[in-house]
Scaffold this motif. Structure first.
Motif, PDB file in Angstrom:
ATOM      1  N   UNK A   1       0.822  -1.192   0.000  1.00  0.00           N
ATOM      2  CA  UNK A   1       0.000   0.000   0.000  1.00  0.00           C
ATOM      3  C   UNK A   1       0.860   1.247   0.000  1.00  0.00           C
ATOM      4  N   UNK A   2       2.142   1.132   0.385  1.00  0.00           N
ATOM      5  CA  UNK A   2       3.021   2.293   0.462  1.00  0.00           C
ATOM      6  C   UNK A   2       2.795   3.039   1.760  1.00  0.00           C
ATOM      7  N   UNK A   3       2.642   4.360   1.664  1.00  0.00           N
ATOM      8  CA  UNK A   3       2.387   5.202   2.824  1.00  0.00           C
ATOM      9  C   UNK A   3       0.911   5.584   2.820  1.00  0.00           C
ATOM     10  N   UNK A   4       0.234   5.282   3.901  1.00  0.00           N
ATOM     11  CA  UNK A   4      -1.187   5.617   4.009  1.00  0.00           C
ATOM     12  C   UNK A   4      -1.396   6.616   5.138  1.00  0.00           C
TER      13      UNK A   4
ATOM     14  N   UNK B   1       3.195   2.811   7.103  1.00  0.00           N
ATOM     15  CA  UNK B   1       3.872   2.366   5.880  1.00  0.00           C
ATOM     16  C   UNK B   1       4.174   0.878   5.996  1.00  0.00           C
ATOM     17  N   UNK B   2       4.116   0.200   4.857  1.00  0.00           N
ATOM     18  CA  UNK B   2       4.320  -1.258   4.855  1.00  0.00           C
ATOM     19  C   UNK B   2       5.569  -1.646   4.081  1.00  0.00           C
ATOM     20  N   UNK B   3       6.531  -0.730   3.994  1.00  0.00           N
ATOM     21  CA  UNK B   3       7.752  -0.970   3.232  1.00  0.00           C
ATOM     22  C   UNK B   3       8.942  -1.257   4.147  1.00  0.00           C
ATOM     23  N   UNK B   4       8.691  -1.353   5.464  1.00  0.00           N
ATOM     24  CA  UNK B   4       9.738  -1.609   6.446  1.00  0.00           C
ATOM     25  C   UNK B   4      10.813  -0.517   6.427  1.00  0.00           C
TER      26      UNK B   4
END
Lengths: 114, 111
Positions: free
Chosen positions: A2-5, A25-28
């Motif tokens: 999702x990237x940055x929400x 964010x789901x990019x760690x």
């Protein structure tokens, strides 16, 4: 990914109210930041974090608090909203490491304080 | 971080190359040049960055002068969707997260 929400997309507050703007964010990514953008101006850094448990102030930190209990989340708290805090707020994240300053931005939260 | 100077606005015809200049005369040897853009009401988007050499990616090319005091972002075939504010940012390698955005260049791509 999702990237940055960011949530909410829009918010209206009365002077003196408090609220929390959410960012995830789901990019760690290790680094996360909050910016504000006023009409006709560039972005100004409010607070940033270089990892869970570590935060620091940017250019315009007054009136805002942050915490970073997890890598994924970086909420921004408005303690007592003022009309001067009417702005668009952007959250951003990036990986750590030298020469890697590509930041990924969320869609923004448009805040109006009356 | 070094200060940057950009023209406030530029126009470009669709299909032509858009050349956006940036002056960073006080840049130091370990500072990178970054370009971002912001399409109306959206979050900024990373475009490209470089240190000394010219760089190219799928979005744009970055030309840095030999003395590194200025650079040009080139969008080779501008489209209406490239209408945005373009920010040139100079940033030292390492340390912190203070990416300083100025007021940028408003690029308008027209038919």
């Amino acid at each position: 990914n999702a990237g940055v929400t960011q949530t909410p997309k829009f918010q209206v507050l009365k002077t003196g109210q408090s609220m929390t703007l959410q960012c995830a964010q789901d990019m760690n990514h290790e680094y996360m930041s909050w910016y504000r953008q006023d009409p006709g101006m560039g972005l100004r850094l409010i607070h940033y974090s270089v990892g869970a448990g570590i935060t620091d102030q940017g250019e315009v930190p007054n009136g805002y608090n942050v915490s970073r209990s997890t890598t994924e989340d970086f909420p921004l708290r408005l303690l007592s909203a003022a009309p001067s805090q009417t702005s668009v707020y952007f959250c951003a994240s990036r990986v750590a490491g030298t020469g890697r300053y590509e930041q990924y931005f969320g869609p923004g939260t448009r805040l109006t304080v009356t | 971080d070094a200060k940057t100077t950009q023209p406030p606005s530029m126009d470009c015809a669709e299909g032509r190359a858009a050349n956006l200049p940036c002056n960073h005369s006080t840049i130091s040897g370990n500072e990178y040049v970054y370009w971002y853009r912001q399409i109306h009401s959206q979050g900024p988007q990373y475009i490209i960055h470089g240190l000394k050499n010219n760089e190219t990616n799928e979005m744009a090319s970055l030309i840095i002068t030999e003395d590194r005091k200025s650079s040009t972002l080139i969008l080779p075939h501008a489209t209406l969707r490239d209408t945005a504010v373009y920010y040139c940012i100079v940033r030292v390698e390492g340390g912190g997260n203070k990416l300083t955005f100025g007021t940028g260049t408003q690029l308008k791509v027209e038919l």
